[in-house]
Design an enzyme around this catalytic site. Structure first.
Site, mmCIF file in Angstrom:
data_model
loop_
_atom_site.group_PDB
_atom_site.id
_atom_site.type_symbol
_atom_site.label_atom_id
_atom_site.label_comp_id
_atom_site.label_asym_id
_atom_site.label_seq_id
_atom_site.Cartn_x
_atom_site.Cartn_y
_atom_site.Cartn_z
ATOM 1 N N LYS A 42 0.829 -1.207 0.000
ATOM 2 C CA LYS A 42 0.000 0.000 0.000
ATOM 3 C C LYS A 42 0.864 1.258 0.000
ATOM 4 C CE LYS A 42 -1.776 2.293 3.331
ATOM 5 N NZ LYS A 42 -2.453 2.784 4.539
ATOM 6 N N ASP A 65 -6.622 0.689 1.128
ATOM 7 C CA ASP A 65 -6.669 0.861 2.578
ATOM 8 C C ASP A 65 -8.017 0.378 3.079
ATOM 9 O OD1 ASP A 65 -8.450 2.812 1.828
ATOM 10 O OD2 ASP A 65 -7.429 4.459 2.861
#
Length: 224
Positions: free
Chosen positions: A131, A149
């Site tokens: 991420k 997320d």
């Protein structure tokens, strides 16, 4: 890009995806990263700090942190306990302070103090991961990516774009559904919608522009 998902896409996902994108473009035409940064290094630090923390709390802490440690060379000379006072109000601050010093040392040792424009190299840095690499490379270098997320994952499932819970597999599903040149916008648009309308608990379905095609409208949620 991630490998293919272990489960098929939800029914109707390919028809729903363009409607989701159009809605996000109407609602958030200027959607962008809400972390404050001026350089790839600052974005990397802010993104590492943002794990399990709000962008607001990170943005409140980073001006003083960056004034004291403006680049990787300065941060690499610090000890974790030197960093802790600057980020004490951010969750997991002790572990993050250690990771920040570690990643700065790696940047100096391996990349001449610069954040590399290379996915695997960013993932290998302490405190980073898939991420983080997607956020940094997409916003700093224009790399096409969808950083998954909690907001992106939650909305992907609620809008029946994916049934996955693993972020990497959610990422793969979204990549298969949306044009590559809209991946970065999609990421930011879904985050804003998750923060402003499609809340984790009690999403505001009546106020949602997607309530005419969202398969979960009116359902009570208790998702994190």
């Amino acid at each position: 890009m991630t490998s293919s998902s272990a489960a098929p896409l939800p029914r109707g996902a390919k028809t729903r995806a363009p409607k989701v994108l159009a809605s996000l473009q109407t609602l958030y035409p200027d959607a962008a990263c809400e972390l404050d940064f001026r350089t790839p290094f600052e974005l990397l630090v802010a993104t590492v700090l943002s794990a399990q923390a709000t962008d607001v709390s990170v943005n409140a802490a980073t001006p003083a942190l960056f004034a004291a440690y403006p680049d990787a060379f300065a941060l690499a000379q610090a000890e974790p306990q030197d960093i802790e006072p600057y980020i004490r109000r951010i969750g997991l601050y002790r572990a993050k302070a250690k990771n920040l010093v570690g990643l700065a040392k790696k940047l100096v040792e391996l990349h001449d103090g610069q954040v590399p424009n290379d996915f695997d190299a960013v993932v290998a840095l302490p405190g980073a991961g898939r991420k983080t690499a997607n956020v940094v490379l997409s916003n700093a270098y224009g790399y096409p990516a969808i950083a998954v997320d909690t907001h992106v994952g939650r909305l992907a499932r609620r809008l029946a774009l994916s049934v996955q819970t693993n972020p990497d597999r959610v990422e793969a599903d979204l990549e298969s559904l949306f044009p590559k040149d809209r991946w970065v916008f999609l990421h930011h648009g879904l985050i804003l919608h998750g923060r402003r309308v499609c809340f984790a608990r009690r999403p505001d379905c009546p106020a949602c522009l997607m309530n005419t095609f969202c398969p979960k409208v009116g359902v009570e949620y208790a998702e994190g």
